[in-house]
Design an enzyme around this catalytic site. Structure first.
Site, PDB file in Angstrom:
ATOM      1  N   GLU A   1      38.369  42.908  40.860  1.00  0.00           N
ATOM      2  CA  GLU A   1      38.944  42.184  39.578  1.00  0.00           C
ATOM      3  C   GLU A   1      40.348  41.692  39.730  1.00  0.00           C
ATOM      4  O   GLU A   1      41.405  42.452  40.020  1.00  0.00           O
ATOM      5  CB  GLU A   1      38.643  43.213  38.547  1.00  0.00           C
ATOM      6  N   CYS A   2      40.523  40.334  39.493  1.00  0.00           N
ATOM      7  CA  CYS A   2      41.846  39.912  39.318  1.00  0.00           C
ATOM      8  C   CYS A   2      42.911  40.150  40.501  1.00  0.00           C
ATOM      9  O   CYS A   2      42.413  39.436  41.559  1.00  0.00           O
ATOM     10  CB  CYS A   2      42.510  40.249  38.142  1.00  0.00           C
ATOM     11  N   GLY A   3      43.474  41.343  40.439  1.00  0.00           N
ATOM     12  CA  GLY A   3      44.437  41.528  41.369  1.00  0.00           C
ATOM     13  C   GLY A   3      43.542  41.765  42.723  1.00  0.00           C
ATOM     14  O   GLY A   3      43.808  41.778  43.816  1.00  0.00           O
TER      15      GLY A   3
ATOM     16  N   THR B   1      35.995  38.455  40.896  1.00  0.00           N
ATOM     17  CA  THR B   1      36.262  37.536  39.763  1.00  0.00           C
ATOM     18  C   THR B   1      37.803  37.635  39.308  1.00  0.00           C
ATOM     19  O   THR B   1      38.489  38.719  39.696  1.00  0.00           O
ATOM     20  CB  THR B   1      35.474  37.803  38.457  1.00  0.00           C
TER      21      THR B   1
END
Length: 437
Positions: free
Chosen positions: A327-329, A428
């Protein structure tokens, strides 16, 4: 009976976080069982709440969480707490246009649970005008009751008197008055406050905030303003279900953004979380069922991650047979490369084909709703996942992987395909909070 109150403000930056943390720490030092909660999608403040009280913080998000899940989490929060202080995200009434009670604002929670509001007013640059602001909050929505006022960033005793007398003529008690003191401010960076776990002297700072609160606020009066809090029974049907029995979770200064309620539910559902540190060049334990790379600050540690040979080899080996989700990072680290703020490019895991840049910054912020195109650790094919995006990194190369989900904003406006998947690997930019209802 647990009692609760919402700490709100007209806007971000009014000082409500420092006031909340100071109250939590001060009451915990008195031996009172007190818990912090946060409205909306904020994964940093609950860490401070936990550190201040010794009880885990919780997010209560009226947009991302179904009413049943919201009630279940709120009920759990009352089990071992005498008081709950629920800190508002942004301004008290700030949310998104949505169905009744589903805007994501703290005001939704005030209406739903009949909780009073302690309003923190930054009165720097004004005096009796503060009474007009207070009156506006008191009359704007009859179902959201202002119970008391805390004046923040006062310049002098005369300043306090002018503000207090004007507000108290409205029938609103002023239960705190805090003089301007920049040394009490919590340090910030691009995604908000520097996180609790990164302070070498965290408890010293929390105790300074508690000392300020003991000196400047009437804590007994504030506790008396809190109302009984007994949420309706709920269920965890719409919680994010454990993605496996044994979950390898990246956990260090580069990977920090996992919501407390997500990890807590995984454990309550019987899953085991097995942490590992990529920055310490650790690989996920190979007998885990799934690997999860949460968000965080990989852009601050990209050189170390690129040089972590055991981590890189272990992730490649894990991906051959078992699911990995970022997720993200974590999504950024799964890609081919990451360009840091100085413009230097570092090789990442290469388990997905995209590349990202922190040098070319652009803020992406908002609620997100994702419909999964295929099964992945977030859920089965077709599942609706609610969450949010908050990042400054940009995609500079997309690669050739298949999209993971179809994305919409908080009002259902389509944003196109989002995330990628390749083999057992998915990722994502958005953070998942709960399953849609």
């Amino acid at each position: 009976m647990t009692r609760a109150i919402i700490i709100g403000a007209p806007r971000s930056g009014s000082g409500k976080t420092s006031v909340t943390i100071g109250i939590l720490r001060a009451l915990a030092r008195r031996g009172i069982k007190v818990r912090g909660a946060k409205s909306g999608p904020d994964y940093i403040d609950p860490g401070f709440h936990t550190a201040a009280t010794g009880l885990s913080g919780v997010n209560l998000d009226s947009w991302a969480m179904s009413p049943d899940l919201l009630n279940a989490l709120a009920s759990n929060a009352t089990e071992d707490a005498d008081f709950i202080f629920l800190e508002s995200a942004m301004g008290l009434f700030d949310g998104i246009p949505a169905g009744q009670g589903r805007t994501g604002s703290a005001a939704d929670l005030a209406r739903l649970y009949h909780l009073p509001v302690l309003l923190v007013l930054d009165v720097s640059g004004q005096s009796t005008t503060a009474a007009a602001v207070a009156k506006g909050f008191a009359t704007y929505d009859p179902d959201v009751r202002m119970a008391g006022i805390v004046l923040n960033r006062l310049g002098s005793e005369r300043h306090r008197k002018l503000c207090s007398e004007a507000i108290e003529t409205l029938g609103l008690p002023v239960v705190g008055a805090i003089l301007r003191d920049p040394t009490l401010n919590l340090p910030e960076r691009h995604l908000g406050l520097v996180q609790a776990g990164e302070y070498a002297d965290l408890m010293t700072h929390l105790d300074r905030l508690a000392d300020m609160v003991e000196k400047s606020l009437d804590l007994d009066a504030i506790m008396a303003l809190a109302a009984p809090f007994s949420p309706a029974s709920g269920s965890f049907e719409h919680a994010l279900q454990p993605p496996g029995q044994r979950i390898a979770l990246a956990e260090d200064a580069a990977f920090t953004f996992l919501y407390p309620h997500v990890a807590a539910h995984w454990r309550q559902a019987g899953a085991e979380i097995v942490p590992f540190s990529p920055l310490a060049d650790e690989a996920p334990v190979q007998n885990c069922d799934v690997c999860w790379l949460p968000g965080g600050y990989p852009e601050l540690h990209s050189g170390s991650l690129a040089a972590a040979t055991s981590f890189r080899a272990g992730m490649a080996r894990f991906a051959e047979t078992k699911p990995i989700h970022g997720e993200c990072g974590g999504f950024m680290v799964l890609g081919e490369a990451l360009e840091d703020a100085a413009g230097e490019t570092h090789a990442m895991l290469g388990l997905l084909g995209h590349s990202t840049s922190f040098a070319k910054r652009k803020m992406n912020l908002g609620y997100r709703e994702a419909r999964l195109r295929v099964a992945c650790p977030l859920g089965p094919q077709g599942a609706l996942i609610r969450g949010h995006e908050f990042h400054y990194a940009q995609m500079i190369a997309t690669g050739n992987d298949e999209p993971l989900a179809d994305l919409a904003d908080g009002q259902g406006n389509p944003l196109g395909a989002s995330g990628y998947r390749r083999g057992h690997v998915s990722g994502t930019f958005f953070h998942a909070i709960a399953r849609g209802a």
